[in-house]
Each structure stands twice: as structure tokens, then as C-alpha cells.
Design an enzyme around this catalytic site. Structure first.
Site, short mmCIF file in Angstrom:
data_model
loop_
_atom_site.label_atom_id
_atom_site.label_comp_id
_atom_site.label_asym_id
_atom_site.label_seq_id
_atom_site.Cartn_x
_atom_site.Cartn_y
_atom_site.Cartn_z
N GLY A 1 10.06 -10.85 32.45
CA GLY A 1 9.05 -10.17 31.63
C GLY A 1 9.16 -10.54 30.17
O GLY A 1 10.25 -10.49 29.60
N VAL B 1 7.03 -12.57 39.57
CA VAL B 1 8.24 -12.18 40.28
C VAL B 1 7.83 -11.45 41.56
O VAL B 1 7.00 -10.54 41.51
CB VAL B 1 9.10 -11.24 39.41
CG1 VAL B 1 10.30 -10.73 40.18
CG2 VAL B 1 9.52 -11.95 38.13
N ASP C 1 9.33 -0.31 30.24
CA ASP C 1 8.56 0.65 31.03
C ASP C 1 9.05 0.82 32.47
O ASP C 1 8.57 1.70 33.19
CB ASP C 1 7.07 0.25 31.05
CG ASP C 1 6.44 0.42 29.69
OD1 ASP C 1 7.11 0.93 28.78
OD2 ASP C 1 5.26 0.05 29.54
N GLU D 1 -6.95 6.51 22.05
CA GLU D 1 -7.12 5.28 21.25
C GLU D 1 -8.32 4.48 21.74
O GLU D 1 -9.07 3.91 20.95
CB GLU D 1 -5.85 4.43 21.31
CG GLU D 1 -4.69 5.10 20.56
CD GLU D 1 -3.55 4.15 20.21
OE1 GLU D 1 -3.12 3.39 21.09
OE2 GLU D 1 -3.10 4.18 19.05
N ALA E 1 6.36 1.25 23.06
CA ALA E 1 6.82 -0.05 22.56
C ALA E 1 8.10 0.15 21.75
O ALA E 1 9.02 -0.67 21.82
CB ALA E 1 5.73 -0.67 21.69
N ALA F 1 10.11 -5.50 25.50
CA ALA F 1 11.53 -5.38 25.82
C ALA F 1 12.16 -6.75 26.11
O ALA F 1 13.19 -7.11 25.54
CB ALA F 1 11.71 -4.45 27.03
P1 NAD Z 1 -0.25 9.61 29.64
O1 NAD Z 1 0.45 9.96 30.89
O2 NAD Z 1 0.43 9.86 28.36
O3 NAD Z 1 -1.66 10.39 29.59
C1 NAD Z 1 -2.51 10.48 30.71
C2 NAD Z 1 -3.53 11.60 30.53
O4 NAD Z 1 -4.35 11.63 31.69
C3 NAD Z 1 -2.89 12.99 30.41
O5 NAD Z 1 -3.50 13.69 29.36
C4 NAD Z 1 -3.17 13.63 31.77
O6 NAD Z 1 -3.35 15.02 31.70
C5 NAD Z 1 -4.48 12.94 32.17
N1 NAD Z 1 -4.68 12.92 33.63
C6 NAD Z 1 -3.78 12.58 34.60
N2 NAD Z 1 -4.33 12.68 35.82
C7 NAD Z 1 -5.62 13.10 35.64
C8 NAD Z 1 -6.70 13.37 36.51
N3 NAD Z 1 -6.61 13.26 37.84
N4 NAD Z 1 -7.87 13.77 35.98
C9 NAD Z 1 -8.02 13.87 34.64
N5 NAD Z 1 -7.03 13.63 33.77
C10 NAD Z 1 -5.84 13.23 34.25
O7 NAD Z 1 -0.65 8.08 29.83
P2 NAD Z 1 -1.09 6.99 28.73
O8 NAD Z 1 -2.00 7.58 27.73
O9 NAD Z 1 -1.56 5.82 29.50
O10 NAD Z 1 0.25 6.61 28.01
C11 NAD Z 1 1.33 6.03 28.75
C12 NAD Z 1 2.56 5.94 27.84
O11 NAD Z 1 2.34 5.01 26.79
C13 NAD Z 1 2.87 7.28 27.19
O12 NAD Z 1 4.25 7.45 27.15
C14 NAD Z 1 2.31 7.11 25.79
O13 NAD Z 1 2.99 7.91 24.84
C15 NAD Z 1 2.51 5.62 25.55
N6 NAD Z 1 1.50 5.13 24.58
C16 NAD Z 1 1.82 5.19 23.25
C17 NAD Z 1 0.90 4.74 22.31
C18 NAD Z 1 1.25 4.81 20.83
O14 NAD Z 1 2.41 5.07 20.50
N7 NAD Z 1 0.31 4.59 19.93
C19 NAD Z 1 -0.36 4.28 22.72
C20 NAD Z 1 -0.65 4.24 24.10
C21 NAD Z 1 0.30 4.68 25.02
#
Ligand code: NAD
Length: 402
Positions: free
Chosen positions: A8, A77, A298, A165, A315, A12
Site C-alpha cells: 500500500g 495484493v 486504516d 466535506e 490521515a 501510512a
Molecule cells: P463515519 O463513520 O465517520 O460517518 C458515517 C456517517 O454515516 C455517520 O454519521 C453515520 O451515522 C451515518 N450512517 C451510517 N449508516 C447509516 C445509514 N444506514 N443511514 C444513514 N446514515 C448512516 O465515516 P466517514 O465520514 O466516511 O469517515 C471515515 C473516517 O475517516 C472517520 O474516522 C473520519 O473521521 C475520517 N475522515 C476524516 C476527515 C478529516 O479529518 N478531514 C475527512 C474524511 C474522513
């Protein structure tokens, strides 16, 4: 010579590579990735919305590979055989290692919800992000041809960091979409369906409200407290009432799935002890069963002693794990004790569009333009540290003043 294989070339894996390439130890490294390029996963939403080109968020892996120490192999992989210290690739090739660093990243998680893979678009890598943008453009063309309203509707499923975002970038993309459809930007309808009612729980309510208020003012239509039950072609089915089980349907020709992620499927398929593709690693980031296998980024779960839950995958933590895995391999090579990984988040910042953001830097809340500035500086720092000055100058975000 000691053979180290890194799987990967995300945040990381590349950080591990960079640290190991600095070492004077007699090692050869093989880096494997399915692509020839590294991509900034934190920027995929901009490519999906068409507000950023894929070139801006990628750089060639060979640019950071020191060919005297490292061989880069482009392949997928397939399986990791820890007992025989071998990795099988889709090319049929098999790699032997003394030390292995597994940094295979994330994939979309459907939670077994019906119709997700068939009827919703994912946004997990450059190809899928480009596909989202292409799809939206096609739907806008369809609107121009048919005047069928559903072609103008975009639903983001899930309002985590990724969903928030993405919503911000889609708002900025409206101008382009509207032009293709031949309508005014207000006609493009952007929805978000989310299971919980309190968004961005990692931030206090005031800060979270800032994001929600801006997105609402910019036209996002919320369906919060509405868990999605099924995705049919062009339709999101969500639970309207938890007590009665009543469901409602929201029709839209663009449905984007951002309800969370799991670690790479290779982890489960290779027999690691895992949950949602993540291995709960030992304190030094090794696989509890194999001291020569590091699992980082991850695909790794490190417990946060404060919450007693794994740290969220970001990240920031992936980069820190990259540095630590390289350090610990070097300790092992010298017969020294490995170090325990500790993590102190420097905070997290989510962008909402190009000029707004919100988050925590240390323990201080930041929002608005200053937060957007900080977010771009964080991205530039990571580019500089892993990609070097060339990538930082070419791909950095210098649109800081608005
Ligand atoms: P997440 O798990 O943080 O959020 C998913 C959202 O979808 C939650 O609010 C949840 O309640 C909702 N959800 C789940 N199942 C659902 C359903 N069946 N119906 C409706 N809503 C539902 O996932 P993510 O946003 O993809 O983030 C993944 C990881 O990456 C997290 O740890 C996040 O903090 C990180 N991330 C960080 C940044 C940043 O630092 N700027 C940006 C993007 C992602």
C-alpha cells in the site's frame, strides 16, 4: 540482506517507505500498490464534485522511490500468508519477506444494506471519485434532454466527515452542473440522509451547528434521524418512524454512499483476527500473532486509552503509524526493543467548500476562513513531508487568500 515488503502506497505505507529509505541498514524494500500513483484520500470529495482535478490530488509513486533501495511493483495484493512469510499478487507473482508492513487502506462499508453496491456510487479512490463527477454530468445532460426533475437531485448518504466535506464541494460544483443542465444553480437539489440527529459528534454542538447552518443556508436539504434501509435504482429508502417502522422514499438520479468505511477485504481473507477489516494491533503496531508483521493505517485498530475505543482512522494517525512502524523495524534489525505507539491528536478540521471549514486544533475550536487556511496548511505539510518539495510545490494548496 533483509527483505521488507510494504503493501500500500497511501499515507501510512509511503511514510514507512520514506523513513526506511533514510536508514543505513542493509535492507531491500519492495513496495506494492495497485496504482502507479499515490492519492490524497482526504481530497477525494473535491474530485467527486469536479472542483479539483485528479492530477492535483495524485503524484507518481516512482517520484518518491529510491531505486537503489526499493523496488516498486504495481499489482493487487490477493493474499497474505503470514506462516510462510509470503504475499500473493494478482499478477501470479509471490513475494517473500522478512518484515511485512500492511497498509492496504479502506473500502466502502455497506453494512449489508440492500442495493448499496448496485445502486449507489462509492467514493473510495481516484477512479470512483472521477466516476461520481462523470455520473453527475451525465445526469445533468439527461435533465437537459428530458426535463425530468430527478436528474437534478443528488443525495449524499451519511453525514460523517466525508459526507459533510462532500456536501460542501457539491455546493461549489452546482455552478458547473447547472450550466450543463441549462438551469440556474438553485435548481440543483442536494440532500443528505443521515441516521443520527446530532451531526459531527466529535465536535461540540456550537461547532457542529456552524457546519449544519452553513450547509443549510447554501441549500442542503436534510433528512436526519433517518437510517437508510435500502437503495433501489434512483431511490433512497429510509426509516421515517422508528416506532412504527414506516419508511419513505427519496428519488434522485445521483446517490452517493458515504456512511463509513472498513479496512481492506484482504485482511479478512488472509485470516487475520479482525473486525470490519481492522486488526487490533499490539502496542508496537505488530500483528499480535506475528512480530514481523506491522499493520498500520486504516487496516489497523489502536485503542485510545481515554475512550477505550479504537482511534478513528485518519490521515494524521496513519502518518504517525508509518513513522513508528519504520522505527520499530529498525529496532528489531538491531536487536533492540520495539517502542509502544502513542497518539495525541493535533485536532481535526473538516472543510465545507473551498473557503470554509471547522474543527479543533489542539483543544481550540476553529471555524470559517481561518479554519480553511489551517486545513490547507495541514494538507501542504503532509504533502511536503511524504512527497517532498517537488510534490508540495506542484500539488500544494496555495489558494489561501480569499
Ligand atoms: P463515519 O463513520 O465517520 O460517518 C458515517 C456517517 O454515516 C455517520 O454519521 C453515520 O451515522 C451515518 N450512517 C451510517 N449508516 C447509516 C445509514 N444506514 N443511514 C444513514 N446514515 C448512516 O465515516 P466517514 O465520514 O466516511 O469517515 C471515515 C473516517 O475517516 C472517520 O474516522 C473520519 O473521521 C475520517 N475522515 C476524516 C476527515 C478529516 O479529518 N478531514 C475527512 C474524511 C474522513
Amino acid at each position: 540482506m533483509t527483505e521488507i515488503v510494504i503493501l500500500g502506497a497511501g499515507y501510512a505505507g509511503l511514510r514507512t517507505l520514506k523513513e526506511l529509505q533514510k536508514s543505513k541498514e542493509d535492507v531491500h524494500i519492495t513496495l506494492v500498490d495497485q496504482n502507479t500513483y499515490h492519492f490524497e484520500a482526504t481530497d477525494l470529495h473535491e474530485v467527486a464534485a469536479g472542483t479539483q482535478s485528479k492530477e492535483k490530488i495524485t503524484y507518481e509513486i516512482k517520484d518518491v522511490v529510491n531505486s537503489e533501495k526499493t523496488t516498486f511493483t504495481q499489482a493487487k495484493v490477493q493474499k497474505i500468508d503470514r506462516d510462510n512469510q509470503k504475499v500473493t499478487l494478482d499478477s501470479g507473482e509471490s513475494l517473500s519477506y522478512d518484515y511485512l508492513v500492511v497498509a492496504l487502506g479502506f473500502q466502502s462499508e455497506s453494512f449489508g444494506i440492500k442495493g448499496v453496491s448496485e445502486n449507489a456510487l462509492e467514493m473510495v479512490d481516484v477512479d470512483s471519485a472521477v466516476k461520481v463527477h462523470e455520473h453527475i454530468k451525465q445526469m445533468m445532460q439527461q435533465y437537459a434532454a428530458t426535463k425530468e426533475e430527478n436528474y437534478l437531485k443528488i443525495v449524499v448518504c451519511g453525514a460523517g466527515f466525508t459526507g459533510i466535506e462532500l456536501l460542501g464541494s457539491l455546493i461549489e460544483g452546482k455552478k458547473e452542473f447547472a450550466q450543463i443542465a441549462g438551469v440556474s444553480p438553485e435548481k440543483i437539489q442536494i440532500y443528505c440522509v443521515e441516521a443520527v440527529t446530532r451531526l459531527l459528534p466529535m465536535f461540540d454542538e456550537k461547532l457542529a451547528d456552524y457546519a449544519v447552518k452553513h450547509l443549510t443556508d447554501w441549500g442542503v436539504q436534510w433528512r436526519t434521524g433517518k437510517p437508510i434501509k435500502e437503495i433501489k435504482p434512483g431511490v433512497v429508502v429510509y426509516q421515517e418512524n422508528a416506532e412504527t417502522g414506516e419508511t419513505k422514499e427519496l428519488a434522485a438520479q445521483t446517490i452517493i454512499w458515504t456512511t463509513g468505511v472498513s479496512g481492506s477485504h484482504v485482511i479478512g481473507e488472509s485470516g487475520f483476527s479482525e473486525r470490519r477489516g481492522r486488526v487490533t494491533v499490539s502496542a508496537d503496531l505488530t500483528d499480535p500473532d506475528h512480530k514481523n508483521v506491522y499493520v498500520i493505517g486504516d487496516v489497523s485498530a489502536v485503542m485510545d486509552p481515554e475512550t477505550n475505543r479504537p482511534y478513528p482512522t485518519t490521515a494524521q494517525i496513519a502518518l504517525k503509524m508509518g513513522t513508528m512502524s519504520a522505527k520499530n523495524i529498525l529496532h528489531q534489525l538491531k536487536g533492540e526493543k520495539t517502542e509502544g505507539f502513542t497518539f495525541k491528536s493535533q485536532g481535526s478540521v473538516a472543510s465545507i467548500g473551498n473557503t470554509h471549514a471547522l474543527g479543533l486544533v489542539g483543544k481550540s475550536a476553529v471555524k470559517g476562513y481561518p479554519a480553511s487556511f489551517i486545513k490547507k496548511m495541514i494538507m501542504n505539510k503532509s504533502l511536503l513531508e511524504t512527497g517532498g518539495i517537488k510534490e508540495a510545490m506542484a500539488k500544494g494548496r496555495f489558494d489561501l487568500y480569499h
